[in-house]
Design a protein around this motif. Structure first.
Motif, PDB file in Angstrom:
ATOM      1  N   LEU A  12       0.846  -1.311   0.116  1.00  0.00           N
ATOM      2  CA  LEU A  12       0.283  -0.158   0.028  1.00  0.00           C
ATOM      3  C   LEU A  12       0.914   1.105   0.158  1.00  0.00           C
ATOM      4  O   LEU A  12       0.706   2.237  -0.844  1.00  0.00           O
ATOM      5  CB  LEU A  12      -0.996  -0.010   1.272  1.00  0.00           C
ATOM      6  N   ALA A  13       1.670   1.454   0.916  1.00  0.00           N
ATOM      7  CA  ALA A  13       2.473   2.333   0.924  1.00  0.00           C
ATOM      8  C   ALA A  13       3.384   2.640  -0.190  1.00  0.00           C
ATOM      9  O   ALA A  13       3.469   3.900  -0.760  1.00  0.00           O
ATOM     10  CB  ALA A  13       3.750   2.361   2.104  1.00  0.00           C
ATOM     11  N   GLN A  14       3.853   1.675  -1.051  1.00  0.00           N
ATOM     12  CA  GLN A  14       4.472   1.844  -2.126  1.00  0.00           C
ATOM     13  C   GLN A  14       3.703   2.338  -3.318  1.00  0.00           C
ATOM     14  O   GLN A  14       4.020   2.855  -4.384  1.00  0.00           O
ATOM     15  CB  GLN A  14       5.264   0.451  -2.626  1.00  0.00           C
ATOM     16  N   SER A  15       2.230   2.225  -3.277  1.00  0.00           N
ATOM     17  CA  SER A  15       1.387   2.998  -4.127  1.00  0.00           C
ATOM     18  C   SER A  15       0.991   4.240  -3.909  1.00  0.00           C
ATOM     19  O   SER A  15       0.120   4.995  -4.803  1.00  0.00           O
ATOM     20  CB  SER A  15       0.122   1.779  -4.417  1.00  0.00           C
ATOM     21  N   VAL A  16       1.289   4.901  -2.578  1.00  0.00           N
ATOM     22  CA  VAL A  16       0.830   6.208  -2.172  1.00  0.00           C
ATOM     23  C   VAL A  16       1.972   7.389  -2.442  1.00  0.00           C
ATOM     24  O   VAL A  16       1.572   8.441  -2.156  1.00  0.00           O
ATOM     25  CB  VAL A  16      -0.139   6.217  -0.865  1.00  0.00           C
ATOM     26  N   GLY A  17       3.155   7.065  -2.939  1.00  0.00           N
ATOM     27  CA  GLY A  17       4.298   7.964  -2.868  1.00  0.00           C
ATOM     28  C   GLY A  17       3.859   9.135  -3.507  1.00  0.00           C
ATOM     29  O   GLY A  17       4.614  10.259  -3.434  1.00  0.00           O
ATOM     30  N   GLU A  18       3.145   9.191  -4.534  1.00  0.00           N
ATOM     31  CA  GLU A  18       2.892  10.445  -5.081  1.00  0.00           C
ATOM     32  C   GLU A  18       1.590  11.294  -4.732  1.00  0.00           C
ATOM     33  O   GLU A  18       1.297  12.526  -5.188  1.00  0.00           O
ATOM     34  CB  GLU A  18       2.505  10.378  -6.825  1.00  0.00           C
ATOM     35  N   MET A  19       1.016  10.945  -3.615  1.00  0.00           N
ATOM     36  CA  MET A  19      -0.251  11.612  -2.957  1.00  0.00           C
ATOM     37  C   MET A  19       0.192  12.288  -1.941  1.00  0.00           C
ATOM     38  O   MET A  19       1.238  12.121  -1.182  1.00  0.00           O
ATOM     39  CB  MET A  19      -1.064  10.583  -2.344  1.00  0.00           C
ATOM     40  N   PRO A  20      -0.317  13.751  -1.667  1.00  0.00           N
ATOM     41  CA  PRO A  20       0.214  14.484  -0.587  1.00  0.00           C
ATOM     42  C   PRO A  20      -0.239  14.247   0.691  1.00  0.00           C
ATOM     43  O   PRO A  20      -1.352  14.623   1.179  1.00  0.00           O
ATOM     44  CB  PRO A  20      -0.179  15.840  -1.402  1.00  0.00           C
ATOM     45  N   LEU A  21       0.401  13.060   1.308  1.00  0.00           N
ATOM     46  CA  LEU A  21      -0.174  12.698   2.549  1.00  0.00           C
ATOM     47  C   LEU A  21       0.757  12.856   3.861  1.00  0.00           C
ATOM     48  O   LEU A  21       2.023  13.127   3.481  1.00  0.00           O
ATOM     49  CB  LEU A  21      -0.320  11.233   2.582  1.00  0.00           C
ATOM     50  N   ARG A  22       0.279  12.761   4.815  1.00  0.00           N
ATOM     51  CA  ARG A  22       1.235  12.739   6.041  1.00  0.00           C
ATOM     52  C   ARG A  22       1.000  11.248   6.752  1.00  0.00           C
ATOM     53  O   ARG A  22      -0.018  11.080   7.132  1.00  0.00           O
ATOM     54  CB  ARG A  22       0.900  13.776   7.049  1.00  0.00           C
ATOM     55  N   VAL A  23       1.958  10.661   6.680  1.00  0.00           N
ATOM     56  CA  VAL A  23       2.056   9.180   7.194  1.00  0.00           C
ATOM     57  C   VAL A  23       2.878   8.890   8.354  1.00  0.00           C
ATOM     58  O   VAL A  23       4.036   9.412   8.346  1.00  0.00           O
ATOM     59  CB  VAL A  23       2.565   8.280   6.003  1.00  0.00           C
ATOM     60  N   PHE A  24       2.198   8.380   9.316  1.00  0.00           N
ATOM     61  CA  PHE A  24       2.893   8.026  10.486  1.00  0.00           C
ATOM     62  C   PHE A  24       3.091   6.138  10.484  1.00  0.00           C
ATOM     63  O   PHE A  24       2.035   5.777  10.174  1.00  0.00           O
ATOM     64  CB  PHE A  24       2.009   8.412  11.829  1.00  0.00           C
ATOM     65  N   THR A  25       4.316   5.855  10.656  1.00  0.00           N
ATOM     66  CA  THR A  25       4.579   4.565  10.630  1.00  0.00           C
ATOM     67  C   THR A  25       5.524   4.071  11.870  1.00  0.00           C
ATOM     68  O   THR A  25       6.373   4.825  12.035  1.00  0.00           O
ATOM     69  CB  THR A  25       4.909   4.184   9.268  1.00  0.00           C
ATOM     70  N   THR A  26       5.570   2.927  11.950  1.00  0.00           N
ATOM     71  CA  THR A  26       6.617   2.367  13.017  1.00  0.00           C
ATOM     72  C   THR A  26       7.470   1.408  12.321  1.00  0.00           C
ATOM     73  O   THR A  26       8.459   0.900  12.537  1.00  0.00           O
ATOM     74  CB  THR A  26       5.897   1.647  13.981  1.00  0.00           C
ATOM     75  N   SER A  27       7.100   1.110  10.840  1.00  0.00           N
ATOM     76  CA  SER A  27       7.925   0.404   9.857  1.00  0.00           C
ATOM     77  C   SER A  27       9.160   0.951   9.318  1.00  0.00           C
ATOM     78  O   SER A  27       8.844   2.058   8.539  1.00  0.00           O
ATOM     79  CB  SER A  27       7.219  -0.102   8.770  1.00  0.00           C
ATOM     80  N   LEU A  28      10.321   0.469   9.547  1.00  0.00           N
ATOM     81  CA  LEU A  28      11.437   1.249   8.911  1.00  0.00           C
ATOM     82  C   LEU A  28      11.389   1.168   7.445  1.00  0.00           C
ATOM     83  O   LEU A  28      11.887   1.703   6.470  1.00  0.00           O
ATOM     84  CB  LEU A  28      12.835   0.635   9.343  1.00  0.00           C
ATOM     85  N   ARG A  29      10.917  -0.091   6.874  1.00  0.00           N
ATOM     86  CA  ARG A  29      10.797  -0.597   5.621  1.00  0.00           C
ATOM     87  C   ARG A  29       9.893   0.478   4.817  1.00  0.00           C
ATOM     88  O   ARG A  29      10.123   0.982   3.755  1.00  0.00           O
ATOM     89  CB  ARG A  29      10.392  -2.110   5.478  1.00  0.00           C
ATOM     90  N   ILE A  30       8.917   0.826   5.297  1.00  0.00           N
ATOM     91  CA  ILE A  30       7.658   1.677   4.775  1.00  0.00           C
ATOM     92  C   ILE A  30       8.341   3.015   4.788  1.00  0.00           C
ATOM     93  O   ILE A  30       8.122   3.725   3.694  1.00  0.00           O
ATOM     94  CB  ILE A  30       6.466   1.545   5.502  1.00  0.00           C
ATOM     95  N   ALA A  31       8.989   3.533   5.931  1.00  0.00           N
ATOM     96  CA  ALA A  31       9.604   4.836   5.986  1.00  0.00           C
ATOM     97  C   ALA A  31      10.545   4.811   4.769  1.00  0.00           C
ATOM     98  O   ALA A  31      10.742   6.015   4.134  1.00  0.00           O
ATOM     99  CB  ALA A  31      10.128   5.098   7.152  1.00  0.00           C
ATOM    100  N   SER A  32      11.176   3.940   4.697  1.00  0.00           N
ATOM    101  CA  SER A  32      12.188   3.825   3.543  1.00  0.00           C
ATOM    102  C   SER A  32      11.740   3.933   2.290  1.00  0.00           C
ATOM    103  O   SER A  32      12.003   4.741   1.329  1.00  0.00           O
ATOM    104  CB  SER A  32      13.204   2.789   3.734  1.00  0.00           C
ATOM    105  N   ALA A  33      10.585   3.160   1.965  1.00  0.00           N
ATOM    106  CA  ALA A  33      10.105   3.255   0.789  1.00  0.00           C
ATOM    107  C   ALA A  33       9.448   4.533   0.469  1.00  0.00           C
ATOM    108  O   ALA A  33       9.217   4.876  -0.923  1.00  0.00           O
ATOM    109  CB  ALA A  33       8.890   2.076   0.844  1.00  0.00           C
ATOM    110  N   LEU A  34       9.193   5.440   1.255  1.00  0.00           N
ATOM    111  CA  LEU A  34       8.434   6.625   1.114  1.00  0.00           C
ATOM    112  C   LEU A  34       9.487   7.834   1.030  1.00  0.00           C
ATOM    113  O   LEU A  34       9.167   8.913   1.008  1.00  0.00           O
ATOM    114  CB  LEU A  34       7.114   6.844   2.218  1.00  0.00           C
TER     115      LEU A  34
END
Length: 162
Positions: A12-34
């Motif tokens: 999911l995170a990899q599919s929202v990269g072009e959206m103007p979002l504020r994302v909170f995550t505890t996942s280092l993989r997701i943070a890195s992907a974004l």
């Protein structure tokens, strides 16, 4: 938006990269992907934990308790008519906090998680608003979701196996 750890939530995170979002995550993989996307990424402090590295601990939970999320996307290691599960006590605490602090909680799963349990019951089905899966649910699980007020969505194009 809060995005929990997991392979499905990473997709999911990899599919929202072009959206103007504020994302909170505890996942280092997701943070890195974004990190090079249009998304503002926030990571709470805490201890780095697990094979799918995430930030956990009381400081992490305290930080998340002071936030409000319009929507939380949650991963899981298994789901049954009784609820959804995780292998980690620490990650389960974070999932519960994300549910408590969100207007809407969405459980993202692939069909390999259907009718599986693991170490910790995170929450009953009634704690979530939506369940998204890549294939139809078994009849008993689908009925349990409907009885719990969960909207079930099938997204067949999602394939996370292998």
């Amino acid at each position: 938006v809060a995005i929990d750890i997991g392979s499905t939530t990473l997709a999911l995170a990899q599919s929202v990269g072009e959206m103007p979002l504020r994302v909170f995550t505890t996942s280092l993989r997701i943070a890195s992907a974004l990190k090079n996307s249009k998304v503002e990424v926030y990571i709470p402090s805490g201890k780095i934990y697990g094979t799918e590295p995430s930030v956990v601990g009381s400081g992490t939970v305290d930080f998340l308790r002071n936030q409000h999320f319009d929507i939380a996307f949650l991963g899981t290691s298994g789901v049954t008519e009784n609820g959804f599960y995780d292998y980690s006590f620490e990650d389960s605490d974070i999932k519960r906090t994300l549910i408590d602090r969100s207007t809407r909680a969405v459980l993202l799963i692939d069909d390999s998680k259907l009718n599986l349990t693991s170490t910790t019951l995170v929450a009953r089905l009634s704690a979530i608003d939506d369940l998204v899966c890549n294939s139809p649910l078994p009849a008993t699980l689908h009925e349990a979701c409907i009885a719990a007020g969960v909207q079930v969505h099938i997204a067949p194009s999602i394939s996370l196996k292998g």
